[in-house]
Design an enzyme around this catalytic site. Structure first.
Site, PDB file in Angstrom:
ATOM      1  N   TRP A  79      -9.789   0.249  -1.591  1.00 56.03           N
ATOM      2  CA  TRP A  79      -9.721  -0.656  -0.449  1.00 56.03           C
ATOM      3  C   TRP A  79      -9.941  -2.100  -0.914  1.00 56.03           C
ATOM      4  O   TRP A  79     -10.796  -2.378  -1.758  1.00 56.03           O
ATOM      5  CB  TRP A  79     -10.760  -0.281   0.607  1.00 56.03           C
ATOM      6  CG  TRP A  79     -10.604  -1.129   1.831  1.00 56.03           C
ATOM      7  CD1 TRP A  79     -11.426  -2.148   2.232  1.00 56.03           C
ATOM      8  CD2 TRP A  79      -9.532  -1.061   2.779  1.00 56.03           C
ATOM      9  NE1 TRP A  79     -10.925  -2.727   3.384  1.00 56.03           N
ATOM     10  CE2 TRP A  79      -9.768  -2.081   3.746  1.00 56.03           C
ATOM     11  CE3 TRP A  79      -8.395  -0.261   2.911  1.00 56.03           C
ATOM     12  CZ2 TRP A  79      -8.908  -2.294   4.824  1.00 56.03           C
ATOM     13  CZ3 TRP A  79      -7.538  -0.501   3.990  1.00 56.03           C
ATOM     14  CH2 TRP A  79      -7.811  -1.496   4.925  1.00 56.03           C
ATOM     15  N   ASP A  82       0.862  -1.183   0.000  1.00 57.64           N
ATOM     16  CA  ASP A  82       0.000   0.000   0.000  1.00 57.64           C
ATOM     17  C   ASP A  82       0.901   1.237   0.000  1.00 57.64           C
ATOM     18  O   ASP A  82       1.270   1.749  -1.048  1.00 57.64           O
ATOM     19  CB  ASP A  82      -0.924  -0.071   1.222  1.00 57.64           C
ATOM     20  CG  ASP A  82      -1.862   1.113   1.314  1.00 57.64           C
ATOM     21  OD1 ASP A  82      -2.197   1.674   0.261  1.00 57.64           O
ATOM     22  OD2 ASP A  82      -2.262   1.481   2.435  1.00 57.64           O
TER      23      ASP A  82
HETATM   24  P1  G4P Z   1       2.459  -1.393   3.469  1.00 54.45           P
HETATM   25  O1  G4P Z   1       3.470  -0.644   4.233  1.00 54.45           O
HETATM   26  O2  G4P Z   1       2.550  -2.891   3.556  1.00 54.45           O
HETATM   27  O3  G4P Z   1       2.269  -0.888   2.107  1.00 54.45           O
HETATM   28  O4  G4P Z   1       1.166  -1.177   4.220  1.00 54.45           O
HETATM   29  P2  G4P Z   1       0.831   0.055   5.111  1.00 54.45           P
HETATM   30  O5  G4P Z   1       1.758   0.050   6.255  1.00 54.45           O
HETATM   31  O6  G4P Z   1       0.712   1.260   4.269  1.00 54.45           O
HETATM   32  O7  G4P Z   1      -0.610  -0.398   5.551  1.00 54.45           O
HETATM   33  C1  G4P Z   1      -0.994  -0.495   6.865  1.00 54.45           C
HETATM   34  C2  G4P Z   1      -1.838  -1.723   7.075  1.00 54.45           C
HETATM   35  O8  G4P Z   1      -3.015  -1.631   6.276  1.00 54.45           O
HETATM   36  C3  G4P Z   1      -1.172  -3.035   6.652  1.00 54.45           C
HETATM   37  O9  G4P Z   1      -1.604  -4.021   7.561  1.00 54.45           O
HETATM   38  C4  G4P Z   1      -1.768  -3.321   5.299  1.00 54.45           C
HETATM   39  O10 G4P Z   1      -1.776  -4.706   5.029  1.00 54.45           O
HETATM   40  C5  G4P Z   1      -3.169  -2.812   5.493  1.00 54.45           C
HETATM   41  N1  G4P Z   1      -3.809  -2.459   4.231  1.00 54.45           N
HETATM   42  C6  G4P Z   1      -3.451  -1.502   3.368  1.00 54.45           C
HETATM   43  N2  G4P Z   1      -4.317  -1.440   2.354  1.00 54.45           N
HETATM   44  C7  G4P Z   1      -5.248  -2.409   2.584  1.00 54.45           C
HETATM   45  C8  G4P Z   1      -6.434  -2.823   1.873  1.00 54.45           C
HETATM   46  O11 G4P Z   1      -6.785  -2.295   0.818  1.00 54.45           O
HETATM   47  N3  G4P Z   1      -7.138  -3.838   2.430  1.00 54.45           N
HETATM   48  C9  G4P Z   1      -6.786  -4.436   3.592  1.00 54.45           C
HETATM   49  N4  G4P Z   1      -7.558  -5.423   4.040  1.00 54.45           N
HETATM   50  N5  G4P Z   1      -5.684  -4.065   4.303  1.00 54.45           N
HETATM   51  C10 G4P Z   1      -4.933  -3.060   3.782  1.00 54.45           C
HETATM   52  P3  G4P Z   1      -0.653  -4.492   8.749  1.00 54.45           P
HETATM   53  O12 G4P Z   1      -0.461  -3.362   9.703  1.00 54.45           O
HETATM   54  O13 G4P Z   1       0.585  -5.047   8.153  1.00 54.45           O
HETATM   55  O14 G4P Z   1      -1.501  -5.588   9.471  1.00 54.45           O
HETATM   56  P4  G4P Z   1      -1.560  -7.178   9.266  1.00 54.45           P
HETATM   57  O15 G4P Z   1      -2.903  -7.435   8.672  1.00 54.45           O
HETATM   58  O16 G4P Z   1      -0.465  -7.589   8.362  1.00 54.45           O
HETATM   59  O17 G4P Z   1      -1.395  -7.733  10.615  1.00 54.45           O
END
Ligand code: G4P
Ligand code: MG
Length: 171
Positions: free
Chosen positions: A156, A102
């Site tokens: 999203w 993202d």
């Molecule tokens: P990135 O650096 O991997 O690009 O992700 P970023 O930190 O910008 O995003 C923050 C959290 O939001 C990440 O989860 C990412 O997976 C989740 N995310 C971003 N866009 C989407 C989307 O469109 N749909 C969904 N379902 N999730 C999204 P995280 O903090 O790594 O949590 P985890 O689920 O891996 O535990």
């Protein structure tokens, strides 16, 4: 009219995207020694990838939140669990896997720290979905390969594994 500002990716969508990428990876002649999942989002994709690239799965787990209630966002990801392994990764090829690129914050943080903690290893990365947008994070120069399952718009994504009612998912 369907809401086109969101994607609903079913298990079958995701599985097929990973299968296609595994084929592309093989055609490039890249053969990793290990898969490395970035938890939590990368866990299921890594396991699906193992069905095509049959290598052991290593895991790191990160949080974007600085408190236990999961409400206060941290300025950068926090390592919940890092790569502790008895395996010597020197000279090994490791394919790091996450579900979505993202803002690229997680990927930059994880890869930078992996290069620091395991300087002798060769790291590549695979994300199932890459959002076409301006990224906050950068991919490290030492990254060998960057594989993307599907380039998508900045909407999203609803992943099948987030569903409360899987039988109604995407309907
Ligand atoms: P990135 O650096 O991997 O690009 O992700 P970023 O930190 O910008 O995003 C923050 C959290 O939001 C990440 O989860 C990412 O997976 C989740 N995310 C971003 N866009 C989407 C989307 O469109 N749909 C969904 N379902 N999730 C999204 P995280 O903090 O790594 O949590 P985890 O689920 O891996 O535990
Ligand atoms: Mg994640």
């Amino acid at each position: 009219m369907p809401n086109i500002q969101q994607y609903n990716f079913t298990y079958n969508n995701i599985h097929n995207t990973i299968r296609n990428t595994a084929k592309a990876i093989a055609e490039r002649g890249y053969e990793p020694d290990y898969l490395l999942a970035i938890g939590g989002g990368g866990l299921i994709p890594a396991r699906i990838m193992r069905s095509y690239i049959n290598r052991p799965i290593l895991i790191v787990s990160l949080s974007r939140y600085s408190d236990e209630t999961g409400t206060a966002p941290a300025s950068q990801p926090i390592k919940l669990q890092w790569l502790e392994t008895d395996i010597d990764l020197t000279g090994k090829k490791v394919l790091v896997i996450d579900e979505v690129d993202d803002e690229r914050t997680t990927l930059e943080f994880t890869l930078q720290h992996l290069f620091e903690s395991h300087p002798g290893a060769e790291f590549s990365a695979f994300v199932v979905h890459n959002k076409k947008k301006e990224k906050k994070g950068k991919l490290p120069e030492q990254l060998k390969h960057f594989f993307v399952g599907e380039e998508i718009e900045d909407y999203w994504i609803n992943y099948a594994w987030d569903a409360e009612n899987i039988d109604m998912f995407g309907k």
